[in-house]
Write a protein that holds these residues in place. Sequence first.
Motif, PDB file in Angstrom:
ATOM      1  N   VAL A  65     -48.575 -10.633  23.708  1.00  0.00           N
ATOM      2  CA  VAL A  65     -49.000  -9.235  23.871  1.00  0.00           C
ATOM      3  C   VAL A  65     -50.349  -9.194  24.578  1.00  0.00           C
ATOM      4  CG1 VAL A  65     -49.465  -7.058  22.703  1.00  0.00           C
ATOM      5  CG2 VAL A  65     -47.811  -8.658  21.719  1.00  0.00           C
ATOM      6  N   LEU A 106     -48.180  -1.884  26.667  1.00  0.00           N
ATOM      7  CA  LEU A 106     -48.668  -1.570  25.325  1.00  0.00           C
ATOM      8  C   LEU A 106     -49.264  -0.167  25.246  1.00  0.00           C
ATOM      9  CD1 LEU A 106     -49.301  -2.457  22.423  1.00  0.00           C
ATOM     10  CD2 LEU A 106     -51.417  -3.498  23.286  1.00  0.00           C
ATOM     11  N   TYR A 144     -51.711 -12.665  20.637  1.00  0.00           N
ATOM     12  CA  TYR A 144     -52.419 -11.524  21.212  1.00  0.00           C
ATOM     13  C   TYR A 144     -53.536 -12.017  22.132  1.00  0.00           C
ATOM     14  CZ  TYR A 144     -50.110  -8.838  17.523  1.00  0.00           C
ATOM     15  OH  TYR A 144     -49.176  -8.252  16.700  1.00  0.00           O
TER      16      TYR A 144
END
Length: 242
Positions: A86, A107, A168
């Motif tokens: 992500v 996102l 992340y």
Amino acid sequence: MVEATKKKNKKAKKSSRTHGLITLAMPNSPGSEQFRTLRTNIQFSMIDKKLKSLAVLSATSAAGKSTVAANLAVTFALQGNQVLLVDCDLRRPSVHREFGIHNDEGLTNLLANHVGKGIDDYFHTSEVEGLSILTGGPVPPNPAELLSSNRMKQLERDVAERFDLVIYDTPPLLGFTDGQILSGRVDGAVFVVHFGEDTKEGVLKAADSLKMVNANVLGVVYNRTPGGQNEHSYYYGYQDEE
């Protein structure tokens, strides 16, 4: 093993712009072996608890954390895990460039308004089996607010159930609160230092910000360490913060 992402997800195109992904371009190189060693060290750092979420952090934007995050994601996926990468660096998203994919939606769109769309509609699959990518999307006016929102927290819970590991890629810690916000919620974090570029003062200041949120820093990756003819050199270890 969690269910794989739906087949309708967008396929990442092969591109010459994936030059930073040494684990794909040169899987038998010393640099790729260093990432496999890094993967093993991270796994052994979490013996008592299964690692489900990992943040890749840095003090500054030039440390190479996005490249480290992308190569780590590839390495974990090649081990047979279902991995989601992500891009949470909403001020300067770059994960899409690592894989040569589009960043039209990502996102920010998912968090701001996903009426009529499911989470799967925002995922890109990659040429690596088991690796999915959620790009950052358009740069929003309020990245810190988006990452601290209840919708983001719910997304983190949802993807943790669906994937073996969620990585992340975060914004730099100095000057922004975004990375600090995320680092306090993930299972573990890896701190990337650009060897010879990041200052001790900056690294210690970033480390202090992680202490404030009780971040579980598993170790430090020294990026671009002197490695002879090896262009991509990394060293994994523990940093004494005293």
